[in-house]
Design a protein around this motif. Structure first.
Motif, PDB file in Angstrom:
ATOM      1  N   SER A 129       0.993  -1.315   0.033  1.00 57.40           N
ATOM      2  CA  SER A 129      -0.029  -0.048  -0.046  1.00 57.40           C
ATOM      3  C   SER A 129       1.075   1.234  -0.114  1.00 57.40           C
ATOM      4  O   SER A 129       2.056   1.072   0.165  1.00 57.40           O
ATOM      5  N   THR A 130       0.240   2.529  -0.310  1.00 52.63           N
ATOM      6  CA  THR A 130       0.888   3.687  -0.015  1.00 52.63           C
ATOM      7  C   THR A 130       1.625   3.920   1.150  1.00 52.63           C
ATOM      8  O   THR A 130       2.687   4.359   1.285  1.00 52.63           O
ATOM      9  N   THR A 131       0.909   3.618   2.074  1.00 51.88           N
ATOM     10  CA  THR A 131       1.463   3.674   3.642  1.00 51.88           C
ATOM     11  C   THR A 131       2.895   2.808   3.821  1.00 51.88           C
ATOM     12  O   THR A 131       3.787   3.529   4.120  1.00 51.88           O
ATOM     13  N   ASN A 132       2.749   1.733   3.211  1.00 51.40           N
ATOM     14  CA  ASN A 132       4.195   0.859   3.367  1.00 51.40           C
ATOM     15  C   ASN A 132       5.065   1.506   2.297  1.00 51.40           C
ATOM     16  O   ASN A 132       6.329   1.313   3.019  1.00 51.40           O
ATOM     17  N   TRP A 133       4.897   2.084   1.291  1.00 50.46           N
ATOM     18  CA  TRP A 133       6.081   2.748   0.494  1.00 50.46           C
ATOM     19  C   TRP A 133       6.509   3.797   1.185  1.00 50.46           C
ATOM     20  O   TRP A 133       7.577   4.109   1.264  1.00 50.46           O
ATOM     21  N   VAL A 134       5.538   4.595   1.963  1.00 53.45           N
ATOM     22  CA  VAL A 134       6.161   5.788   2.673  1.00 53.45           C
ATOM     23  C   VAL A 134       6.944   5.520   3.481  1.00 53.45           C
ATOM     24  O   VAL A 134       8.051   6.106   3.988  1.00 53.45           O
ATOM     25  N   LEU A 135       6.828   4.240   4.550  1.00 56.55           N
ATOM     26  CA  LEU A 135       7.527   3.837   5.669  1.00 56.55           C
ATOM     27  C   LEU A 135       8.824   3.410   5.099  1.00 56.55           C
ATOM     28  O   LEU A 135       9.917   3.612   5.573  1.00 56.55           O
ATOM     29  N   GLY A 137      10.221   4.336   2.239  1.00 59.33           N
ATOM     30  CA  GLY A 137      11.130   5.382   1.845  1.00 59.33           C
ATOM     31  C   GLY A 137      11.593   6.322   2.990  1.00 59.33           C
ATOM     32  O   GLY A 137      12.772   6.555   3.036  1.00 59.33           O
ATOM     33  N   GLY A 138      10.897   6.452   4.180  1.00 64.04           N
ATOM     34  CA  GLY A 138      11.344   7.062   5.229  1.00 64.04           C
ATOM     35  C   GLY A 138      12.354   6.235   5.865  1.00 64.04           C
ATOM     36  O   GLY A 138      13.382   6.836   6.348  1.00 64.04           O
TER      37      GLY A 138
END
Length: 164
Positions: A129-135, A137-138
């Motif tokens: 999900s988008t949330t996983n990709w943000v995590l 990347g962070g």
């Protein structure tokens, strides 16, 4: 164009079986190797042929008519006083006791519905999900910054790391 009570095609039957299992359009598309838009077309045709207004209603109608079978569940009909069908539904099928002998004769028909699915479908792994990709990347950014801080601590006399 599909019409009410027209028979389902083989592909529509496959889509309907996956739909009745609670699968999303994306999962149906991945499982059958078709596009999500093609799934939508099949669902629209299925709804028209079954006279359904939603995917939930299409699943209910398919289960009631025996078009699909959910393992562990069997369709039941109750009758009212005058012998006509009053209500249809699903009940959990009792576990089969292996010690019970088969008392049916060859002339008796089988009464259990048979699933048309050749085998259980392979589980479809969901994309990140988008949330996983943000995590992710962070965490990557944090790793880079930690490396830079460590470099500056270990090399206090230089202002920038040497080019590789």
């Amino acid at each position: 164009m599909a019409e009410l009570d027209e028979p389902l095609s083989d592909r529509e039957q496959e889509v309907l079986e996956l739909l009745a299992q609670g699968t999303t359009n994306k999962e149906i598309a991945a499982s059958l190797f078709i596009s999500p838009n093609t799934v939508k077309v099949h669902l629209r045709n299925i709804n028209t042929k079954l006279g359904a207004k939603s995917r939930t209603e299409a699943s209910r109608i398919a289960l009631e008519r025996g078009l699909v079978v959910i393992p562990g569940m069997e369709p039941v009909e109750t009758t009212n006083g005058n012998g006509s069908t009053a209500e249809r539904g699903l009940v959990e099928k009792p576990a089969i006791d292996a010690t019970v002998e088969n008392t049916s004769t060859a002339s008796e028909p089988l009464t259990q519905p048979v699933s048309t699915a050749a085998s259980e479908p392979e589980p479809v792994s969901a994309p990140l999900s988008t949330t996983n990709w943000v995590l992710i990347g962070g965490l990557g950014l944090l790793l880079v910054l930690t490396g830079l801080v460590a470099w500056f601590i270990l090399n206090p006399g230089q202002s920038e790391p040497a080019a590789a």
